[in-house]
Design an enzyme around this catalytic site. Structure first.
Site, PDB file in Angstrom:
ATOM      1  N   ASN A   9      61.572  83.637  44.282  1.00  0.00           N
ATOM      2  CA  ASN A   9      61.271  84.896  43.594  1.00  0.00           C
ATOM      3  C   ASN A   9      60.116  84.596  42.645  1.00  0.00           C
ATOM      4  O   ASN A   9      60.310  83.946  41.625  1.00  0.00           O
ATOM      5  CB  ASN A   9      62.513  85.378  42.831  1.00  0.00           C
ATOM      6  CG  ASN A   9      62.213  86.583  41.952  1.00  0.00           C
ATOM      7  OD1 ASN A   9      61.149  87.200  42.071  1.00  0.00           O
ATOM      8  ND2 ASN A   9      63.144  86.920  41.070  1.00  0.00           N
ATOM      9  N   TRP A  10      58.941  85.065  43.031  1.00  0.00           N
ATOM     10  CA  TRP A  10      57.749  84.753  42.228  1.00  0.00           C
ATOM     11  C   TRP A  10      57.646  85.617  40.968  1.00  0.00           C
ATOM     12  O   TRP A  10      56.740  85.433  40.165  1.00  0.00           O
ATOM     13  CB  TRP A  10      56.493  84.922  43.079  1.00  0.00           C
ATOM     14  CG  TRP A  10      56.265  83.804  44.059  1.00  0.00           C
ATOM     15  CD1 TRP A  10      56.974  82.633  44.147  1.00  0.00           C
ATOM     16  CD2 TRP A  10      55.257  83.734  45.081  1.00  0.00           C
ATOM     17  NE1 TRP A  10      56.461  81.849  45.151  1.00  0.00           N
ATOM     18  CE2 TRP A  10      55.410  82.498  45.743  1.00  0.00           C
ATOM     19  CE3 TRP A  10      54.242  84.598  45.504  1.00  0.00           C
ATOM     20  CZ2 TRP A  10      54.582  82.105  46.801  1.00  0.00           C
ATOM     21  CZ3 TRP A  10      53.423  84.215  46.554  1.00  0.00           C
ATOM     22  CH2 TRP A  10      53.593  82.980  47.196  1.00  0.00           C
ATOM     23  N   LYS A  11      58.531  86.636  40.868  1.00  0.00           N
ATOM     24  CA  LYS A  11      58.474  87.542  39.704  1.00  0.00           C
ATOM     25  C   LYS A  11      57.053  88.080  39.552  1.00  0.00           C
ATOM     26  O   LYS A  11      56.405  88.374  40.560  1.00  0.00           O
ATOM     27  CB  LYS A  11      58.988  86.817  38.452  1.00  0.00           C
ATOM     28  CG  LYS A  11      60.371  86.195  38.703  1.00  0.00           C
ATOM     29  CD  LYS A  11      61.071  85.687  37.486  1.00  0.00           C
ATOM     30  CE  LYS A  11      62.428  85.123  37.914  1.00  0.00           C
ATOM     31  NZ  LYS A  11      63.216  84.663  36.777  1.00  0.00           N
ATOM     32  N   HIS A  96      67.946  92.637  40.027  1.00  0.00           N
ATOM     33  CA  HIS A  96      67.729  91.384  39.279  1.00  0.00           C
ATOM     34  C   HIS A  96      68.018  91.637  37.798  1.00  0.00           C
ATOM     35  O   HIS A  96      67.742  92.718  37.281  1.00  0.00           O
ATOM     36  CB  HIS A  96      66.281  90.909  39.475  1.00  0.00           C
ATOM     37  CG  HIS A  96      66.068  89.515  38.984  1.00  0.00           C
ATOM     38  ND1 HIS A  96      65.918  89.232  37.644  1.00  0.00           N
ATOM     39  CD2 HIS A  96      66.023  88.330  39.633  1.00  0.00           C
ATOM     40  CE1 HIS A  96      65.785  87.911  37.506  1.00  0.00           C
ATOM     41  NE2 HIS A  96      65.848  87.346  38.690  1.00  0.00           N
ATOM     42  N   GLU A  98      66.529  90.831  35.233  1.00  0.00           N
ATOM     43  CA  GLU A  98      65.358  91.250  34.444  1.00  0.00           C
ATOM     44  C   GLU A  98      65.121  92.750  34.609  1.00  0.00           C
ATOM     45  O   GLU A  98      64.671  93.421  33.674  1.00  0.00           O
ATOM     46  CB  GLU A  98      64.125  90.431  34.864  1.00  0.00           C
ATOM     47  CG  GLU A  98      64.249  89.001  34.345  1.00  0.00           C
ATOM     48  CD  GLU A  98      63.564  87.946  35.201  1.00  0.00           C
ATOM     49  OE1 GLU A  98      62.736  88.294  36.069  1.00  0.00           O
ATOM     50  OE2 GLU A  98      63.869  86.751  35.004  1.00  0.00           O
ATOM     51  N   GLU A 168      73.459  85.014  39.656  1.00  0.00           N
ATOM     52  CA  GLU A 168      72.483  84.467  38.716  1.00  0.00           C
ATOM     53  C   GLU A 168      72.977  84.682  37.289  1.00  0.00           C
ATOM     54  O   GLU A 168      72.768  85.764  36.711  1.00  0.00           O
ATOM     55  CB  GLU A 168      71.121  85.167  38.887  1.00  0.00           C
ATOM     56  CG  GLU A 168      70.491  84.994  40.243  1.00  0.00           C
ATOM     57  CD  GLU A 168      68.965  85.111  40.172  1.00  0.00           C
ATOM     58  OE1 GLU A 168      68.299  84.207  40.695  1.00  0.00           O
ATOM     59  OE2 GLU A 168      68.453  86.073  39.580  1.00  0.00           O
ATOM     60  N   GLY A 174      65.473  80.766  33.858  1.00  0.00           N
ATOM     61  CA  GLY A 174      64.264  80.396  33.134  1.00  0.00           C
ATOM     62  C   GLY A 174      64.521  79.578  31.881  1.00  0.00           C
ATOM     63  O   GLY A 174      63.622  79.362  31.070  1.00  0.00           O
ATOM     64  N   SER A 214      67.511  78.343  37.229  1.00  0.00           N
ATOM     65  CA  SER A 214      67.024  76.975  37.019  1.00  0.00           C
ATOM     66  C   SER A 214      67.361  76.031  38.169  1.00  0.00           C
ATOM     67  O   SER A 214      67.709  74.872  37.944  1.00  0.00           O
ATOM     68  CB  SER A 214      67.516  76.419  35.677  1.00  0.00           C
ATOM     69  OG  SER A 214      67.022  77.214  34.610  1.00  0.00           O
ATOM     70  N   GLY A 235      63.345  80.805  40.958  1.00  0.00           N
ATOM     71  CA  GLY A 235      62.227  81.394  40.229  1.00  0.00           C
ATOM     72  C   GLY A 235      61.100  80.391  40.079  1.00  0.00           C
ATOM     73  O   GLY A 235      60.359  80.101  41.026  1.00  0.00           O
ATOM     74  N   GLY A 236      60.982  79.818  38.895  1.00  0.00           N
ATOM     75  CA  GLY A 236      59.868  78.933  38.551  1.00  0.00           C
ATOM     76  C   GLY A 236      59.532  77.879  39.593  1.00  0.00           C
ATOM     77  O   GLY A 236      58.356  77.673  39.929  1.00  0.00           O
TER      78      GLY A 236
HETATM   79  P1  13P Z   1      64.455  80.347  37.417  1.00  0.00           P
HETATM   80  O1  13P Z   1      64.663  79.562  38.683  1.00  0.00           O
HETATM   81  O2  13P Z   1      63.038  80.294  36.915  1.00  0.00           O
HETATM   82  O3  13P Z   1      65.493  80.045  36.388  1.00  0.00           O
HETATM   83  O4  13P Z   1      64.673  81.909  37.825  1.00  0.00           O
HETATM   84  C1  13P Z   1      65.823  82.267  38.496  1.00  0.00           C
HETATM   85  C2  13P Z   1      65.678  83.672  38.954  1.00  0.00           C
HETATM   86  O5  13P Z   1      65.723  84.601  38.176  1.00  0.00           O
HETATM   87  C3  13P Z   1      65.470  83.908  40.389  1.00  0.00           C
HETATM   88  O6  13P Z   1      65.611  85.263  40.704  1.00  0.00           O
END
Ligand code: 13P
Length: 250
Positions: A9-11, A96, A98, A168, A174, A214, A235-236
């Site tokens: 997920n590149w956000k 999600h 967020e 999640e 993050g 993470s 994510g990251g």
């Molecule tokens: P991180 O892997 O950066 O913690 O993000 C997780 C996430 O929100 C994937 O949707």
């Protein structure tokens, strides 16, 4: 045997040139030994067409991060499932944390989005998870169970077996704090049990349940080898081809 699904997920990261560069590097790193793992990247809307084209012969799937629940209309700034279907999207993330936190996404809108996605061949990745406060109050099972019930409400059993649920925990996103493999597996098993009660054992056995929060090259293997964790939503660590490939090759 459920196939694992490792999804990035590149956000709100990367431009088109960076997405294409990632695809080229990532294809070079992919080998053909992915018998038990499917790979997906969920990118921002503006990169989807270019990414789909760049990954077309690689077997790597492409998905969006959000959609609207109406077919069309006066919804400035929104994207319909038909528009995503036109781009050949394989998946779409729904709910999600967020989006729940910053864009007032509710269980009701998530549920409408899931129903709308099932008018297409795009599969939903439904995100659920508790906050730190909720975990500290030992309410995580109640919170996540209620999300699962409300978000899947009214779907048919065969549709639910096509949903991917991503657990999640908000406190692990993050932050560098990962749920322990036991905590993550315990919740994924609880989600499976809840799905079983609502839609039957066959669906519970089939449905893919990912962990996200993470996930990194150094913890992917222990998480992904747990009995009820069928993949990761990353994510990251999905933004760089060298770290993402290590997770794919866990
Ligand atoms: P991180 O892997 O950066 O913690 O993000 C997780 C996430 O929100 C994937 O949707």
């Amino acid at each position: 045997m459920r196939r694992k699904l490792v999804a990035g997920n590149w956000k709100m990261h990367k431009n088109i040139a960076e997405a294409k560069a990632f695809a080229a590097e990532f294809i070079d790193l992919l080998d053909n030994k992915r018998d038990n793992v499917d790979v997906l990247i969920c990118a921002p809307f503006t990169q989807l067409a270019a990414l789909k084209e760049a990954l077309k012969d690689s077997g790597v799937m492409v998905g969006a991060q959000n959609c609207h629940f109406e077919d069309e209309g006066a919804f400035t700034g929104e994207i319909s499932v038909g528009m995503l279907e036109e781009l050949g999207m394989d998946f779409c993330i729904v709910g999600h944390s967020e989006r729940r936190q910053y864009f007032a996404e509710s269980d009701e809108t998530c549920n409408k989005k899931l129903h709308k996605l099932f008018e297409t061949s795009i599969r939903p990745i439904l995100c659920v998870g508790e906050s730190l406060e909720e975990r500290e109050a030992e309410k995580q099972f109640e919170i996540v169970g209620n999300q699962v019930k409300a978000d899947l409400d009214g779907l048919k059993a065969d549709q639910v077996s096509q949903v991917v649920i991503a657990y999640e925990p908000i406190w692990a996103i993050g932050t560098g704090l990962t749920a322990s493999k036991e905590q993550a597996n315990e919740m994924c098993a609880y989600i499976r049990q809840t799905v079983g009660q609502l839609f039957g054992e066959e669906v519970a056995e089939k449905i893919l349940i990912q962990y996200g929060g993470s996930v990194k090259p150094n913890n992917a293997s222990e998480l992904l080898n747990m009995s009820d964790i069928d993949g990761a939503l990353v994510g990251g660590a999905s933004e760089k081809s060298d770290s993402f490939i290590q997770i794919v090759n866990y």
